[in-house]
Design a protein around this motif. Sequence first.
Motif, PDB file in Angstrom:
ATOM      1  N   ARG A   1      18.496 -32.155  58.589  1.00  0.00           N
ATOM      2  CA  ARG A   1      18.526 -31.842  57.155  1.00  0.00           C
ATOM      3  C   ARG A   1      19.582 -32.709  56.467  1.00  0.00           C
ATOM      4  N   SER A   2      19.310 -33.012  55.220  1.00  0.00           N
ATOM      5  CA  SER A   2      20.227 -33.867  54.468  1.00  0.00           C
ATOM      6  C   SER A   2      20.142 -33.538  52.994  1.00  0.00           C
ATOM      7  N   ILE A   3      21.131 -34.031  52.251  1.00  0.00           N
ATOM      8  CA  ILE A   3      21.152 -33.888  50.794  1.00  0.00           C
ATOM      9  C   ILE A   3      21.453 -35.253  50.198  1.00  0.00           C
ATOM     10  N   ASN A   4      20.689 -35.622  49.198  1.00  0.00           N
ATOM     11  CA  ASN A   4      20.914 -36.867  48.472  1.00  0.00           C
ATOM     12  C   ASN A   4      21.222 -36.524  47.014  1.00  0.00           C
ATOM     13  N   PRO A   5      22.495 -36.553  46.632  1.00  0.00           N
ATOM     14  CA  PRO A   5      22.852 -36.208  45.248  1.00  0.00           C
ATOM     15  C   PRO A   5      22.274 -37.178  44.231  1.00  0.00           C
ATOM     16  N   TYR A   6      21.958 -38.406  44.680  1.00  0.00           N
ATOM     17  CA  TYR A   6      21.476 -39.444  43.773  1.00  0.00           C
ATOM     18  C   TYR A   6      20.248 -40.139  44.369  1.00  0.00           C
ATOM     19  N   ARG A   7      19.413 -40.672  43.496  1.00  0.00           N
ATOM     20  CA  ARG A   7      18.334 -41.584  43.891  1.00  0.00           C
ATOM     21  C   ARG A   7      18.690 -42.968  43.361  1.00  0.00           C
ATOM     22  N   GLY A   8      18.409 -43.982  44.171  1.00  0.00           N
ATOM     23  CA  GLY A   8      18.868 -45.310  43.830  1.00  0.00           C
ATOM     24  C   GLY A   8      20.344 -45.417  44.163  1.00  0.00           C
ATOM     25  N   CYS A   9      20.840 -46.660  44.246  1.00  0.00           N
ATOM     26  CA  CYS A   9      22.248 -46.825  44.613  1.00  0.00           C
ATOM     27  C   CYS A   9      22.793 -48.103  43.999  1.00  0.00           C
TER      28      CYS A   9
ATOM     29  N   PRO B   1      24.269 -28.860  60.936  1.00  0.00           N
ATOM     30  CA  PRO B   1      24.997 -29.777  60.057  1.00  0.00           C
ATOM     31  C   PRO B   1      24.124 -30.388  58.966  1.00  0.00           C
ATOM     32  N   ILE B   2      24.642 -30.421  57.749  1.00  0.00           N
ATOM     33  CA  ILE B   2      23.983 -31.092  56.633  1.00  0.00           C
ATOM     34  C   ILE B   2      24.560 -32.494  56.522  1.00  0.00           C
ATOM     35  N   ALA B   3      23.696 -33.483  56.426  1.00  0.00           N
ATOM     36  CA  ALA B   3      24.118 -34.884  56.354  1.00  0.00           C
ATOM     37  C   ALA B   3      24.071 -35.370  54.914  1.00  0.00           C
TER      38      ALA B   3
ATOM     39  N   MET C   1      38.133 -28.566  56.531  1.00  0.00           N
ATOM     40  CA  MET C   1      36.897 -28.398  57.282  1.00  0.00           C
ATOM     41  C   MET C   1      37.036 -29.004  58.675  1.00  0.00           C
ATOM     42  N   ALA C   2      37.648 -30.182  58.752  1.00  0.00           N
ATOM     43  CA  ALA C   2      37.805 -30.856  60.039  1.00  0.00           C
ATOM     44  C   ALA C   2      38.667 -30.040  60.992  1.00  0.00           C
ATOM     45  N   ALA C   3      39.669 -29.368  60.464  1.00  0.00           N
ATOM     46  CA  ALA C   3      40.546 -28.557  61.310  1.00  0.00           C
ATOM     47  C   ALA C   3      39.780 -27.438  61.999  1.00  0.00           C
ATOM     48  N   GLU C   4      38.659 -27.044  61.412  1.00  0.00           N
ATOM     49  CA  GLU C   4      37.826 -25.999  62.009  1.00  0.00           C
ATOM     50  C   GLU C   4      36.607 -26.570  62.721  1.00  0.00           C
ATOM     51  N   GLY C   5      36.560 -27.897  62.872  1.00  0.00           N
ATOM     52  CA  GLY C   5      35.434 -28.518  63.565  1.00  0.00           C
ATOM     53  C   GLY C   5      34.161 -28.543  62.749  1.00  0.00           C
ATOM     54  N   LEU C   6      34.310 -28.700  61.430  1.00  0.00           N
ATOM     55  CA  LEU C   6      33.160 -28.593  60.532  1.00  0.00           C
ATOM     56  C   LEU C   6      32.783 -29.897  59.837  1.00  0.00           C
ATOM     57  N   ALA C   7      33.540 -30.978  60.022  1.00  0.00           N
ATOM     58  CA  ALA C   7      33.264 -32.183  59.232  1.00  0.00           C
ATOM     59  C   ALA C   7      33.549 -33.442  60.023  1.00  0.00           C
ATOM     60  N   GLY C   8      32.762 -34.480  59.723  1.00  0.00           N
ATOM     61  CA  GLY C   8      32.987 -35.811  60.266  1.00  0.00           C
ATOM     62  C   GLY C   8      32.493 -36.826  59.262  1.00  0.00           C
ATOM     63  N   VAL C   9      33.118 -38.005  59.238  1.00  0.00           N
ATOM     64  CA  VAL C   9      32.772 -39.057  58.277  1.00  0.00           C
ATOM     65  C   VAL C   9      32.490 -40.353  59.019  1.00  0.00           C
ATOM     66  N   ALA C  10      31.403 -41.007  58.652  1.00  0.00           N
ATOM     67  CA  ALA C  10      31.093 -42.344  59.166  1.00  0.00           C
ATOM     68  C   ALA C  10      31.264 -43.342  58.027  1.00  0.00           C
ATOM     69  N   MET C  11      32.162 -44.294  58.201  1.00  0.00           N
ATOM     70  CA  MET C  11      32.379 -45.338  57.206  1.00  0.00           C
ATOM     71  C   MET C  11      31.570 -46.565  57.611  1.00  0.00           C
TER      72      MET C  11
ATOM     73  N   THR D   1      30.256 -32.699  68.498  1.00  0.00           N
ATOM     74  CA  THR D   1      29.428 -31.587  68.043  1.00  0.00           C
ATOM     75  C   THR D   1      30.211 -30.741  67.047  1.00  0.00           C
ATOM     76  N   LEU D   2      29.615 -30.484  65.912  1.00  0.00           N
ATOM     77  CA  LEU D   2      30.262 -29.659  64.900  1.00  0.00           C
ATOM     78  C   LEU D   2      29.926 -28.190  65.114  1.00  0.00           C
ATOM     79  N   ARG D   3      30.829 -27.338  64.705  1.00  0.00           N
ATOM     80  CA  ARG D   3      30.631 -25.901  64.886  1.00  0.00           C
ATOM     81  C   ARG D   3      29.660 -25.349  63.845  1.00  0.00           C
ATOM     82  N   CYS D   4      28.809 -24.425  64.296  1.00  0.00           N
ATOM     83  CA  CYS D   4      27.852 -23.776  63.399  1.00  0.00           C
ATOM     84  C   CYS D   4      28.041 -22.261  63.367  1.00  0.00           C
ATOM     85  N   ASP D   5      29.079 -21.770  64.049  1.00  0.00           N
ATOM     86  CA  ASP D   5      29.257 -20.326  64.197  1.00  0.00           C
ATOM     87  C   ASP D   5      30.223 -19.723  63.178  1.00  0.00           C
ATOM     88  N   LEU D   6      30.746 -20.545  62.271  1.00  0.00           N
ATOM     89  CA  LEU D   6      31.719 -20.046  61.303  1.00  0.00           C
ATOM     90  C   LEU D   6      31.113 -19.799  59.921  1.00  0.00           C
TER      91      LEU D   6
END
Length: 359
Positions: free
Chosen positions: A72-80, A131-133, A184-194, A342-347
């Motif tokens: 699953r994912s969310i795209n706040p914008y179309r076009g870039c 996780p939502i991407a 969020m990261a402190a609870e294992g809930l977030a990651g970023v790819a640059m 792996t991100l946590r999904c139990d919180l």
Amino acid sequence: MVKPVVRRAVRGATVNGESRRFNLPEREADGDWLDAQQAIDGAPAALRTSVTVEQPRTIISRNSSPDVFFDRSINPYRGCEHGCIYCFARPTHAYHDLSPGLDFESKLFAKPQAAELLRAELRKPGYQVAPIALGTNTDPYQPIERDWRITRSIVALLAETRHPLTITTKSDRVTRDIDLLAGMAAEGLAGVAMSITSLDARIAATLEPRAPHPERRLRAVRALADAGVPVYVSIAPVIPGITDHELEQLVARAAAAGARSCFFIPVRLPHEVAPLFRAWLDAHFPDRAGKVMAIIRELRGGRDNDPDFFTRMQGKGPWAELMRTRFRIACRKHGLGDRGETLRCDLFRPPAGPQGELF
């Protein structure tokens, strides 16, 4: 509703192009005729950027692709507005009867109700957490996010509900949201790819003309890492004959900046992206355009693009194997681990309903 036009000077696509898949007629974009009219000082007139409000009924997009790490994912914008010439999302603009060329990077759509729609979806009794991407299609931190702040509102909601989140971006603007991401990261809930395609500012300026300078992105990697946010570097795409020689240096700089791991994807040219990319090569690298396309076809089984699952992300043949070998050696040399965690999904805590919000 259309926000006021912004004038810019540089674009990624050299042409607007056309799409026959959805009966889109070939036509000149605003930028074509604006650029044809010389300004008083002799410089080409700038192509205008417009942003139109889109009002979707739902905000979460689902997919069942076996070779991607999210469903699953969310795209706040179309076009870039980053204007990356290689962007595999360009063909999606044809659904709007717009060109995947200059239209894709200048006629943008924003979804300001995204957080409200997401809150409604997360509140549904049968919602299953995964996780939502963000950033899987167009960049959630592209320049217009500065004013619209739609991505910020989504991240804030996911932080509130302790919902796992991954972000892929080319922008150091993501550091604006470290206050949310660090918790969020402190609870294992977030990651970023640059995403960093090239360290050569001249190459980056034509490949992805409105994305931040590569050094700014590396500084963002360091800032995220220092804040405890798991951060990875996406070397995507790797373009043979243009950026492939930088593979080892990119891995080295990613490791030095604090990235936990790297991954790479050979360039993909689906649908209308292939002719746009060819035109870009002819304009910026005419001395090697034929060689570049020949190697790409070797990587893609004799075609401009390979749409098959798994091989579309890896490439085929000796060129692809050489890239993988060089990449593995570089990662091992610099102590980089596997692709991600792996991100946590139990919180997860569903957002309060209208009545709950009264108390």
